[in-house]
Design an enzyme around this catalytic site. Structure first.
Site, PDB file in Angstrom:
ATOM      1  N   HIS A  13       0.860  -1.193   0.000  1.00 31.48           N
ATOM      2  CA  HIS A  13       0.000   0.000   0.000  1.00 31.48           C
ATOM      3  C   HIS A  13       0.888   1.232   0.000  1.00 31.48           C
ATOM      4  CE1 HIS A  13      -3.814   2.100   1.856  1.00 31.48           C
ATOM      5  NE2 HIS A  13      -3.139   2.914   1.051  1.00 31.48           N
TER       6      HIS A  13
ATOM      7  N   HIS B 228       1.203   4.752  -2.512  1.00 30.26           N
ATOM      8  CA  HIS B 228       0.824   5.543  -3.700  1.00 30.26           C
ATOM      9  C   HIS B 228       2.112   6.177  -4.205  1.00 30.26           C
ATOM     10  CE1 HIS B 228      -3.516   5.361  -2.608  1.00 30.26           C
ATOM     11  NE2 HIS B 228      -2.989   5.210  -1.403  1.00 30.26           N
TER      12      HIS B 228
ATOM     13  N   HIS C  86      -9.553   0.901  -1.404  1.00 32.03           N
ATOM     14  CA  HIS C  86      -9.529   1.581  -0.115  1.00 32.03           C
ATOM     15  C   HIS C  86     -10.947   1.526   0.458  1.00 32.03           C
ATOM     16  CE1 HIS C  86      -5.703   3.105  -1.436  1.00 32.03           C
ATOM     17  NE2 HIS C  86      -5.579   3.966  -0.453  1.00 32.03           N
TER      18      HIS C  86
ATOM     19  N   GLU D 128     -11.208   3.604   5.793  1.00 28.83           N
ATOM     20  CA  GLU D 128     -10.135   4.495   6.291  1.00 28.83           C
ATOM     21  C   GLU D 128     -10.833   5.574   7.134  1.00 28.83           C
ATOM     22  OE1 GLU D 128      -8.126   6.752   3.218  1.00 28.83           O
ATOM     23  OE2 GLU D 128      -6.517   7.388   4.571  1.00 28.83           O
TER      24      GLU D 128
ATOM     25  N   ASP E 103       1.763   4.094   2.755  1.00 28.06           N
ATOM     26  CA  ASP E 103       0.711   4.903   2.109  1.00 28.06           C
ATOM     27  C   ASP E 103       1.301   6.029   1.256  1.00 28.06           C
ATOM     28  OD1 ASP E 103      -1.916   5.389   1.426  1.00 28.06           O
ATOM     29  OD2 ASP E 103      -2.505   6.262   3.340  1.00 28.06           O
ATOM     30  N   ASP E 104       1.681   7.131   1.878  1.00 28.14           N
ATOM     31  CA  ASP E 104       2.259   8.289   1.166  1.00 28.14           C
ATOM     32  C   ASP E 104       3.452   8.795   1.981  1.00 28.14           C
ATOM     33  OD1 ASP E 104       0.033   8.860  -0.963  1.00 28.14           O
ATOM     34  OD2 ASP E 104      -1.025   8.573   0.934  1.00 28.14           O
TER      35      ASP E 104
END
Ligand code: HPA
Ligand code: ZN
Length: 346
Positions: free
Chosen positions: A25, A27, A205, A208, A286-287
């Site tokens: 996961h 991005h 997703h 969340e 994630d980011d």
């Protein structure tokens, strides 16, 4: 479960860093560090509304998912050429390899780029070339998952799928991201059915910020194989049971949850509830450029805040291989490498 000697709390961070793991996961646009944003803006002749790297970093204070997405899509606006996409992914792979990440399944958001006039070929060829080089130069395997932006229409997702089909051999799966609340999975039922018929792996997703109901429909309407985030499942006992019994993985991102105010602090994170329920949980970044940490930062900070032990480390790393879309043989080889790390660690 492998058997391993007790490991002292002082040595646990080193074990967390050293153990081989997969990241499922991430991005790729969320790995774009401010330094790279400024370098790309310069070489592409673009002006940024920030004086320098530090003032851009200071803007990374988010109250919820949407406040992050606004800055994240603006940052991705500097990506124009195939080389930009290559350089972004290459920088992430180098950073991931340093964390002993041995396999990555990475998300990309083509609509963020095609809406600005960047071609699908530019995006996918740049990312794919970086995946190939990551294997040759770093020994890291990587695969691409194309996400549809859920704040846009299903028709736009269909158009994006059409544009991507000439590159189908370079994409292993389809995902769903962007603003969750008000955009439930079932909005994309038809396009996900088409993607399934085309043979793509499916993820989305869900849970969340959105309710457990979105996780149910991601499973029962979209027929996804993994849920990204999914932490809101703790509020639904029947759902926890469904996830655990079906061995449906949740790709959990603790530092993301912290920075987007899903939890007030890491000690309040519900990861222990998910593990205790027997859910196949994985940890992910994630980011990472926006949330203050790559994968090992997520592991080390979460383990410290929640007092997790070596057994949890083993389970989470093993889950990352189990939940991956790797072939069975490769998955088994990586699990054996993990066992060896635990057996020889002292
Ligand atoms: N949630 C939804 N969409 C996203 C995220 C996220 O955490 N990161 C990048 N796009
Ligand atoms: Zn995400």
């Amino acid at each position: 479960m492998t058997r391993f000697r007790p490991i002292s709390p002082q040595r646990l961070p080193e074990l967390l860093r050293r153990m081989p793991k997969a990241e499922l996961h991430i991005h790729i646009e969320g790995s774009l560090e401010p330094e790279l944003i400024f370098a790309m803006a310069r070489r592409n002749g673009l002006n940024l509304p920030y004086a320098d790297v530090d003032s851009l970093r200071r803007a990374y204070a988010f109250g919820n998912l949407q406040s992050f997405l606004d800055i994240y899509y603006a940052g991705a606006g500097v990506l124009q050429t195939e080389q930009d996409f290559y350089d972004m992914a290459k920088a992430y792979f180098v950073r991931a390899a340093a964390d002993n990440v041995v396999h990555v399944e990475l998300f990309f958001d083509p609509q963020t780029h095609t809406a600005r006039g960047v071609g699908m070929a530019t995006v996918i060829n740049g990312l794919h070339r970086a995946c190939v080089d990551a294997f040759v130069e770093l020994g890291l395997t990587a695969a691409l998952i194309m996400c549809f932006l859920r704040h846009l229409s299903e028709q736009e997702a269909f158009e994006t799928l059409e544009q991507a089909l000439p590159f189908q051999d370079k994409i292993i799966g389809i995902g769903l991201d962007s603003g969750e609340v008000g955009n439930p999975p079932e909005k994309f039922a038809k396009v996900f059915a088409r993607c399934k018929a085309l043979g793509f792996h499916l993820v989305a997703h869900a849970g969340e910020e959105g309710p457990p109901a979105y996780i149910w429909t991601a499973l029962d309407v979209l027929h996804v194989e993994r849920i990204d985030h999914g932490v809101q499942a703790v509020h639904d006992a029947a759902l926890l049971q469904r996830l655990a019994q079906g061995r449906i993985a949740l790709t959990v991102c603790p530092l993301s949850n912290l920075k987007l105010c899903v939890y007030p602090d890491l000690a309040s994170h519900r990861l222990p509830t998910l593990l205790d329920a027997g859910v196949v949980v994985t940890l992910n970044s994630d980011d990472p450029a926006y949330f203050g940490g790559y994968l090992n930062d997520n592991f080390v900070q979460t383990f410290s805040a929640l007092n997790l032990d070596a057994e949890a480390a083993y389970v989470l790393a093993r889950n990352s291989f189990e939940a991956s879309f790797l072939e069975t043989g490769t998955r088994r080889d990586l699990m054996a490498r993990l066992d060896q790390t635990f057996e020889t660690f002292d």
